[in-house]
Design a protein around this motif. Structure first.
Motif, PDB file in Angstrom:
ATOM      1  N   GLY A  14       0.791  -1.221   0.000  1.00  0.00           N
ATOM      2  CA  GLY A  14       0.000   0.000   0.000  1.00  0.00           C
ATOM      3  C   GLY A  14       0.826   1.276   0.000  1.00  0.00           C
ATOM      4  N   HIS A  15       2.137   1.159   0.089  1.00  0.00           N
ATOM      5  CA  HIS A  15       2.987   2.353   0.136  1.00  0.00           C
ATOM      6  C   HIS A  15       4.128   2.214  -0.855  1.00  0.00           C
ATOM      7  N   ASP A  16       3.800   2.354  -2.116  1.00  0.00           N
ATOM      8  CA  ASP A  16       4.801   2.307  -3.169  1.00  0.00           C
ATOM      9  C   ASP A  16       5.790   3.460  -2.934  1.00  0.00           C
ATOM     10  N   GLY A  17       7.062   3.169  -3.024  1.00  0.00           N
ATOM     11  CA  GLY A  17       8.062   4.202  -2.746  1.00  0.00           C
ATOM     12  C   GLY A  17       8.647   4.062  -1.349  1.00  0.00           C
ATOM     13  N   VAL A  18       8.116   3.109  -0.585  1.00  0.00           N
ATOM     14  CA  VAL A  18       8.701   2.793   0.721  1.00  0.00           C
ATOM     15  C   VAL A  18       9.189   1.347   0.669  1.00  0.00           C
ATOM     16  N   SER A  19      10.443   1.149   1.041  1.00  0.00           N
ATOM     17  CA  SER A  19      10.954  -0.219   1.133  1.00  0.00           C
ATOM     18  C   SER A  19      10.761  -0.682   2.577  1.00  0.00           C
ATOM     19  N   VAL A  20      10.111  -1.831   2.738  1.00  0.00           N
ATOM     20  CA  VAL A  20       9.752  -2.314   4.076  1.00  0.00           C
ATOM     21  C   VAL A  20      10.453  -3.644   4.333  1.00  0.00           C
ATOM     22  N   GLY A  21      11.244  -3.703   5.370  1.00  0.00           N
ATOM     23  CA  GLY A  21      11.952  -4.940   5.688  1.00  0.00           C
ATOM     24  C   GLY A  21      11.684  -5.372   7.119  1.00  0.00           C
ATOM     25  N   SER A  22      11.853  -6.648   7.360  1.00  0.00           N
ATOM     26  CA  SER A  22      11.682  -7.183   8.710  1.00  0.00           C
ATOM     27  C   SER A  22      12.935  -7.970   9.066  1.00  0.00           C
ATOM     28  N   TYR A  23      13.564  -7.628  10.184  1.00  0.00           N
ATOM     29  CA  TYR A  23      14.862  -8.205  10.492  1.00  0.00           C
ATOM     30  C   TYR A  23      14.900  -8.798  11.886  1.00  0.00           C
ATOM     31  N   PRO A  24      14.876 -10.130  11.949  1.00  0.00           N
ATOM     32  CA  PRO A  24      15.011 -10.777  13.247  1.00  0.00           C
ATOM     33  C   PRO A  24      16.484 -10.903  13.614  1.00  0.00           C
ATOM     34  N   SER A  25      16.763 -10.782  14.874  1.00  0.00           N
ATOM     35  CA  SER A  25      18.088 -11.184  15.334  1.00  0.00           C
ATOM     36  C   SER A  25      17.864 -12.029  16.575  1.00  0.00           C
ATOM     37  N   PHE A  26      18.850 -12.829  16.890  1.00  0.00           N
ATOM     38  CA  PHE A  26      18.682 -13.765  17.991  1.00  0.00           C
ATOM     39  C   PHE A  26      19.538 -13.292  19.145  1.00  0.00           C
ATOM     40  N   THR A  27      18.918 -13.015  20.252  1.00  0.00           N
ATOM     41  CA  THR A  27      19.651 -12.547  21.433  1.00  0.00           C
ATOM     42  C   THR A  27      19.457 -13.565  22.551  1.00  0.00           C
ATOM     43  N   SER A  28      20.126 -13.333  23.661  1.00  0.00           N
ATOM     44  CA  SER A  28      20.004 -14.264  24.795  1.00  0.00           C
ATOM     45  C   SER A  28      18.553 -14.305  25.291  1.00  0.00           C
ATOM     46  N   ALA A  29      17.795 -13.239  25.021  1.00  0.00           N
ATOM     47  CA  ALA A  29      16.400 -13.204  25.456  1.00  0.00           C
ATOM     48  C   ALA A  29      15.452 -13.778  24.396  1.00  0.00           C
ATOM     49  N   GLY A  30      15.987 -14.325  23.321  1.00  0.00           N
ATOM     50  CA  GLY A  30      15.143 -14.853  22.243  1.00  0.00           C
ATOM     51  C   GLY A  30      15.219 -13.948  21.023  1.00  0.00           C
ATOM     52  N   PHE A  31      14.233 -14.061  20.143  1.00  0.00           N
ATOM     53  CA  PHE A  31      14.257 -13.261  18.926  1.00  0.00           C
ATOM     54  C   PHE A  31      13.910 -11.810  19.211  1.00  0.00           C
ATOM     55  N   ARG A  32      14.586 -10.928  18.523  1.00  0.00           N
ATOM     56  CA  ARG A  32      14.264  -9.504  18.569  1.00  0.00           C
ATOM     57  C   ARG A  32      13.980  -9.103  17.131  1.00  0.00           C
ATOM     58  N   ASN A  33      12.774  -8.637  16.882  1.00  0.00           N
ATOM     59  CA  ASN A  33      12.416  -8.271  15.512  1.00  0.00           C
ATOM     60  C   ASN A  33      12.371  -6.762  15.349  1.00  0.00           C
ATOM     61  N   GLN A  34      12.919  -6.316  14.240  1.00  0.00           N
ATOM     62  CA  GLN A  34      12.835  -4.904  13.897  1.00  0.00           C
ATOM     63  C   GLN A  34      12.217  -4.762  12.512  1.00  0.00           C
ATOM     64  N   ILE A  35      11.313  -3.807  12.416  1.00  0.00           N
ATOM     65  CA  ILE A  35      10.747  -3.456  11.110  1.00  0.00           C
ATOM     66  C   ILE A  35      11.439  -2.177  10.664  1.00  0.00           C
ATOM     67  N   VAL A  36      11.985  -2.199   9.455  1.00  0.00           N
ATOM     68  CA  VAL A  36      12.706  -1.037   8.958  1.00  0.00           C
ATOM     69  C   VAL A  36      12.019  -0.525   7.697  1.00  0.00           C
ATOM     70  N   LEU A  37      11.696   0.755   7.699  1.00  0.00           N
ATOM     71  CA  LEU A  37      11.037   1.390   6.551  1.00  0.00           C
ATOM     72  C   LEU A  37      11.982   2.434   5.992  1.00  0.00           C
ATOM     73  N   ARG A  38      12.144   2.428   4.665  1.00  0.00           N
ATOM     74  CA  ARG A  38      13.093   3.343   4.032  1.00  0.00           C
ATOM     75  C   ARG A  38      12.432   4.020   2.836  1.00  0.00           C
ATOM     76  N   SER A  39      12.624   5.328   2.742  1.00  0.00           N
ATOM     77  CA  SER A  39      12.049   6.060   1.616  1.00  0.00           C
ATOM     78  C   SER A  39      12.762   7.394   1.450  1.00  0.00           C
ATOM     79  N   ARG A  40      12.692   7.939   0.258  1.00  0.00           N
ATOM     80  CA  ARG A  40      13.202   9.286   0.029  1.00  0.00           C
ATOM     81  C   ARG A  40      12.131  10.340   0.304  1.00  0.00           C
ATOM     82  N   ASP A  41      10.883   9.890   0.519  1.00  0.00           N
ATOM     83  CA  ASP A  41       9.754  10.805   0.679  1.00  0.00           C
ATOM     84  C   ASP A  41       9.329  10.808   2.153  1.00  0.00           C
TER      85      ASP A  41
END
Lengths: 253, 253
Positions: free
Chosen positions: A202-229
């Motif tokens: 729904g947001h053309d022009g925005v790149s949307v990524g989801s990045y899990p990392s594994f920490t001692s407390a379990g998974f930590r997820n980050q959503i990263v949105l990138r755009s020039r606008d």
């Protein structure tokens, strides 16, 4: 629809890391990440990176593939005084131009080395392909160079960064890529994947990524949105936050 | 001349890192370095690495170029449940095989997720190209896979490392690459370059590199010698040490 000219399209780039030491696992490459961040800030899209060994054929082939495809190619590594430093000669070969001792480069080396110290090995650092511009660095004095759309830099990170500061202001910059990061506390990737996909669509022009990392407390997820606008990015970010909040409420029920 | 068969030649490998987060500078890739070290220890030559964005065409093209050239290709990233996880589909496209939900992979996911949790997004992690073998991981349960000479692994380093431990014992290992590192205290690269080149030329089968780094105390140079032949490596290392010692003596004069 906004008018689009060639000048409106963001410049693209590739990084070519040259060095056996990276492929053997001896050295962790940090130059690609540095250049990636630098380019994002000035609005140049890093589209690809390659790591090749200290072998002429491998360098020439990768360089010719990348320089035909992207606005800029940044190389790091292989411009020192030892026998494994073959980047300058490989670049000359890729461009099919002559290479020789460059008096401007010799002059720079004389700022660091006495006449007696300027032996044949050190003079190799003044071998520059014909037609290239030199890229000064304050640390080692041995210059990088810029030929066509290829920017040849040192492998030592501090020197490379010094060269990037010389080159950066001359690159065809665009609007910087703005980034928003959302910590998806307590919601797993699999739970928000469908909602996030809808937001991405729904947001053309925005790149949307989801990045899990594994920490001692379990998974930590980050959503990263990138755009020039900026406005578009703000809308997409709000939508993602609202989607996460509704999922958290659902989970709490 | 020693008899050479295909089995005597060391296996070669490439790494293909898939992920916008690396090219945007958000995430420092550490998987290439881990795989590089792992392969060096089991005697597989890492010959190239590439980083490409989360785009099908880019993945397919890089994968087809690399798998045609090297014994193994290791990919990392893009096998999670979100819309930007497109590696499995891209690999199927590269091999021109069908892809679908794999019952074996679903069974693995059921070890972690209840039937209610196993939504369409999470089921995407069970999409496996036809003919692939699964690669188990104990952390997330979502499997990687092995198809042809391509080994598809997660991007989260701990999970990737877990998968590498599953795959590693099955790779065509050769004699490990032995490494000697000499600290070139007090002698600069330009001073030892000629001597080092002579040693490199005189010891075929030993790869000789010189790696400067810049520290607060100035340049620190390391000479790194690598070979599969222990006796040859020892001879080359002694020669390099003797060469450096003679230069230090000369400098002290």
């Amino acid at each position: 629809m906004a008018q689009e000219t060639a000048g409106d399209r963001p410049a693209s780039a590739a990084v070519l890391v040259i060095g056996d030491e990276i492929l053997s696992g001896r050295t962790q490459d940090v130059n690609t990440s540095y250049i990636a961040n630098y380019l994002a800030q000035i609005g140049v899209d890093l589209r690809e990176a390659r790591i090749v060994p200290d072998e002429t054929e491998a360098i020439v082939e990768a360089l010719n593939a990348l320089r035909a495809r992207y606005t800029y190619v940044f190389t790091t590594g292989g411009i020192g005084p030892t026998h494994d430093d073959i980047t300058a000669d490989a670049v000359a070969r890729a461009f099919d131009v002559d290479i020789g001792e460059d008096p401007r480069a010799i002059a720079l080396l004389r700022e660091r080395f006495s006449e007696g110290e300027l032996n044949p090995a050190r003079r190799r650092m003044a071998r520059i392909p014909k037609g290239a511009e030199l890229i000064f660095n304050a640390i080692s004095k041995a210059p990088g160079f810029w030929i066509g759309n290829v920017i040849v830099m040192a492998g030592v990170p501090m020197i490379m960064q010094n060269m990037m500061d010389v080159v950066g202001p001359r690159l065809a910059a665009g609007p910087p890529v703005l980034v928003e990061t959302i910590e998806a506390y307590g919601v797993s990737e699999g739970a928000y994947a469908a909602g996030l996909e809808a937001i991405a669509r729904g947001h053309d022009g925005v790149s949307v990524g989801s990045y899990p990392s594994f920490t001692s407390a379990g998974f930590r997820n980050q959503i990263v949105l990138r755009s020039r606008d900026a406005a578009l990015l703000a809308r997409a970010t709000s939508a993602a936050q609202a989607m996460l909040a509704s999922l958290s409420k659902e989970n709490a029920r």
